[in-house]
Design an enzyme around this catalytic site. Structure first.
Site, short mmCIF file in Angstrom:
data_model
loop_
_atom_site.label_atom_id
_atom_site.label_comp_id
_atom_site.label_asym_id
_atom_site.label_seq_id
_atom_site.Cartn_x
_atom_site.Cartn_y
_atom_site.Cartn_z
N HIS A 49 0.88 -1.15 0.00
CA HIS A 49 0.00 0.00 0.00
C HIS A 49 0.93 1.21 0.00
CE1 HIS A 49 -2.87 -2.85 2.15
NE2 HIS A 49 -3.45 -2.56 1.01
N ASP A 52 2.29 1.69 3.35
CA ASP A 52 3.24 0.68 3.85
C ASP A 52 4.64 1.18 3.54
OD1 ASP A 52 1.28 -1.24 4.59
OD2 ASP A 52 1.18 -2.00 2.53
N GLU A 174 -8.51 -4.51 -8.96
CA GLU A 174 -8.78 -5.74 -8.19
C GLU A 174 -10.27 -5.77 -7.85
OE1 GLU A 174 -6.24 -6.35 -4.74
OE2 GLU A 174 -7.70 -7.69 -3.84
N GLU A 210 -8.33 -11.87 -7.35
CA GLU A 210 -8.22 -12.55 -6.05
C GLU A 210 -9.21 -13.70 -6.01
OE1 GLU A 210 -7.52 -10.39 -2.49
OE2 GLU A 210 -8.79 -11.73 -1.30
N HIS A 213 -12.34 -13.22 -3.87
CA HIS A 213 -13.29 -12.23 -4.40
C HIS A 213 -14.15 -12.85 -5.49
CE1 HIS A 213 -10.44 -8.67 -3.09
NE2 HIS A 213 -10.75 -9.49 -2.10
N ASP A 248 -14.79 -11.91 3.79
CA ASP A 248 -13.61 -12.25 3.00
C ASP A 248 -12.58 -12.91 3.92
OD1 ASP A 248 -11.62 -12.25 1.10
OD2 ASP A 248 -11.27 -10.10 1.15
N ASP A 250 -9.68 -14.83 3.21
CA ASP A 250 -8.24 -14.85 2.88
C ASP A 250 -7.54 -16.08 3.46
OD1 ASP A 250 -8.54 -12.40 1.56
OD2 ASP A 250 -7.97 -11.23 3.31
N ASP A 283 -2.72 -13.24 -1.07
CA ASP A 283 -3.36 -12.32 -0.13
C ASP A 283 -4.03 -13.21 0.92
OD1 ASP A 283 -4.20 -10.03 1.09
OD2 ASP A 283 -5.48 -9.32 -0.53
C1 GLO Z 1 -9.31 -6.80 0.37
C2 GLO Z 1 -8.28 -6.75 -0.67
C3 GLO Z 1 -7.01 -6.07 -0.19
C4 GLO Z 1 -6.18 -5.63 -1.38
C5 GLO Z 1 -4.99 -4.82 -0.95
C6 GLO Z 1 -4.20 -4.32 -2.14
O1 GLO Z 1 -10.28 -7.48 0.29
O2 GLO Z 1 -8.02 -8.04 -1.12
O3 GLO Z 1 -6.27 -6.92 0.63
O4 GLO Z 1 -5.76 -6.72 -2.10
O5 GLO Z 1 -5.43 -3.75 -0.20
O6 GLO Z 1 -4.83 -3.26 -2.73
MG MG Z 2 -6.52 -8.71 -2.37
#
Ligand code: GLO
Ligand code: MG
Length: 344
Positions: A49, A52, A174, A210, A213, A248, A250, A283
């Protein structure tokens, strides 16, 4: 075997386990401590980010932001790492409460664009040409609060402004259908790619898919990848897993549905994903129950599951598979795949 793949993750994937219902459960690590993990775990790419790389960037001048980012570039080099992408964090500031590029308040939209310009400056300083746009709050809680046609126009305007700002930067959208919003304006790969074609330079607008997602949208992640590959727009991935339609999660790649993971690896392998320098990005989140010191296993395990699946893709009897397809014996094909996944 399979060492042509390069792996990446973001520093947020090593985290202290706080969730909306409870505080941190593990020690906080500094950014530099996190960087020491990458090579040890088999990763060479860092996803960022903007903050970051440059914390509190809203408090700094553009020149200060660029200078701090250059220092991070040096830090990466010291660890033998490179930046894969930078993403503007457009979901925490008070000015992004009602969205960023699609906020109803024009001053808030201008904030989002200005912040995105800083993100691009950071990407330049980190020497990556990829910006990821997770459009976190570009959506609605109630249908009547925004105009969905106008929202798409605003997204196109914002991306055009970013394309103009830096003529060699690429932007990977994304998509995600929900969370934090009830309804997102760009929920799927098809929406993201449609948006790309509305922009002034579609060749520089692609996607980051992703797995979770896609699953949350009721779609198969490998089909989403195939769709993006057919458009030459799969520029990075966020591999993980998701147990049904809930928040979500992950989860570790392949941990819910190994066959679904196999098919993602298979399509990437079939179409030589990575040949243009694309990373296999993760992720993933460690379970909250995991103790300090052993809280990076979700990363190691996701990577090794990916590589095990590459072996399985390569050892699948393709001739037999093709014969079964020719005979339209999909029941047998189903068994052959399952048996292969079970080590048969
Ligand atoms: C959340 C997203 C998040 C993005 C990250 C990069 O659901 O997956 O993790 O991938 O902020 O922009
Ligand atoms: Mg992501």
């Amino acid at each position: 075997m399979a060492n042509q793949y390069k792996f990446s993750f973001g520093p947020w994937n090593i985290h202290c386990g706080a969730d909306p219902f409870g505080p941190v459960v593990r020690d906080e690590l500094s950014f530099d401590e996190k960087l020491t993990f990458y090579r040890k775990l088999g990763f060479e790419g860092v996803q960022f980010h903007d903050d970051d790389a440059v914390p509190d960037l809203n408090e700094l001048t553009p020149q200060q932001v660029a200078n701090r980012a250059k220092a991070v570039k040096k830090q990466l080099e010291d660890h033998g790492l490179e930046a894969e992408f930078v993403a503007p964090r457009l979901w925490e500031d008070p000015r992004t409460i009602d969205g960023a590029y699609t906020a109803n308040d024009p001053q808030h939209r201008e904030y989002a664009l200005e912040r995105s310009r800083r993100t691009i400056d950071i990407a330049n300083a980190l020497e990556t040409d990829l910006v990821v746009l997770w459009l976190a709050r570009e959506g609605t809680y109630i249908r009547e609060s925004k105009d969905s046609k106008k929202a798409v126009d605003l997204l196109v305007q914002a991306i055009n402004a970013m394309l103009d700002y830096e003529p060699h930067m690429r932007f990977a959208i994304e998509p995600k259908p929900n969370e934090p919003m009830d309804q997102a304006f760009i929920p799927t790969t098809g929406h993201a790619i449609g948006l790309a074609y509305l922009c002034n330079d579609p060749s520089r607008v692609g996607v980051n898919i992703e797995s979770a997602h896609a699953i949350l949208a009721g779609l198969d992640p490998s089909d989403e990848m195939g769709y993006a590959l057919a458009h030459n727009k799969l520029w990075t991935v966020h591999l993980n897993d998701q147990n049904g339609l809930k928040f979500d999660e992950d989860k570790t790649f392949g941990s819910v549905d190994i066959r679904r993971a196999f098919n993602q690896v298979r399509i990437l392998e079939t179409y030589n994903y990575g040949q243009n320098g694309e990373y296999v990005g993760l992720d993933v989140k460690a379970m909250r129950t995991q103790k300090s010191g052993v809280s990076s296993k979700h990363l190691i395990n996701s990577r090794r599951i990916f590589l095990r699946l590459v072996d399985l893709v390569r050892s699948l009897d393709e001739q037999h598979t093709q014969d079964l397809i020719k005979q339209r014996d999909y029941e047998e094909l189903d068994f052959v795949i399952l048996n292969h996944l079970m080590g048969g």
